[in-house]
Design an enzyme around this catalytic site. Structure first.
Site, short mmCIF file in Angstrom:
data_model
loop_
_atom_site.label_atom_id
_atom_site.label_comp_id
_atom_site.label_asym_id
_atom_site.label_seq_id
_atom_site.Cartn_x
_atom_site.Cartn_y
_atom_site.Cartn_z
N GLY A 25 -9.52 -3.06 -10.25
CA GLY A 25 -10.41 -3.92 -9.52
C GLY A 25 -10.30 -3.46 -7.89
CD GLU A 93 -15.54 5.13 -6.00
OE1 GLU A 93 -14.43 6.21 -5.97
OE2 GLU A 93 -16.03 4.52 -6.76
#
Ligand code: ZN
Length: 192
Positions: A25, A93
């Site tokens: 999450g 990311e």
């Protein structure tokens, strides 16, 4: 945790890191904070590295399919230029950037921006994924998200690779990876 996610920097910036394994999450939490900042009429800019085109080219998307528009950048230094007017900078990311990201985040925070960085803290072997350890070291606020182990149901902080590849970066989602706890995570023999 003393962190107040509604807070807005006053005459200072800071760095928040959201880290954990896949399916924990991270992006969802990043999106939640960035959406609140937008509601507060802050100027929000979101970036992700060129390598990650899993779901969409110009948005960050969580596994639960929440999304926000983002800009793809080839390297961390591009963010400095593109985030000049931003008050809040979101980066997803982060593990796919090189170590330049550390200085970039410092610079953004020194310039008075709230920097929220999400990324994988360990690779598929359970080894800390640079530059996340360094970002954790310089951040004011750290959130570690846990997934649920698909084998035993315990809290999971590791990413199990399901396909035979020893590349550190192998972009994929549910087809190639699953969340596992410390007890159930293993490195396949063929990859050792
Ligand atoms: Zn387990």
């Amino acid at each position: 945790m003393q962190f107040n996610p509604h807070a807005t920097p006053k005459d200072t910036g800071w760095i928040e890191v959201i880290c954990g394994c896949m399916f924990s999450g991270k992006t969802e939490e990043l999106i939640r904070r960035l959406k609140r900042a937008e509601i507060a009429k802050m100027n929000v800019k979101i970036f992700k590295p060129m390598i990650d085109n899993r779901y969409s080219l110009n948005e960050i998307v969580s596994h639960s399919e929440k999304s926000m528009p983002s800009e793809l950048v080839e390297n961390a230094k591009e963010i400095l230029e593109k985030a000049k007017d931003a008050q809040i900078v979101g980066i997803d990311e982060a593990q796919f950037f090189n170590e330049d990201l550390i200085k970039v985040c410092e610079q953004l925070a020194n310039d008075g921006k709230r920097v929220i960085v999400a990324g994988l803290d360990q690779d598929y072997q359970g080894i800390p994924f640079d530059p996340m350890p360094q970002l954790l070291g310089i951040a004011e606020y750290i959130t570690k998200t846990l997934a649920i182990c698909v084998e035993c149901g315990n809290p999971a902080n590791r990413t199990q690779r399901k396909v035979a590849s020893s590349e550190r970066v192998l972009v994929g989602a549910a087809d190639s990876y699953e969340a596992r706890c410390r007890k159930c995570h293993y490195i396949p023999q063929s990859l050792r």
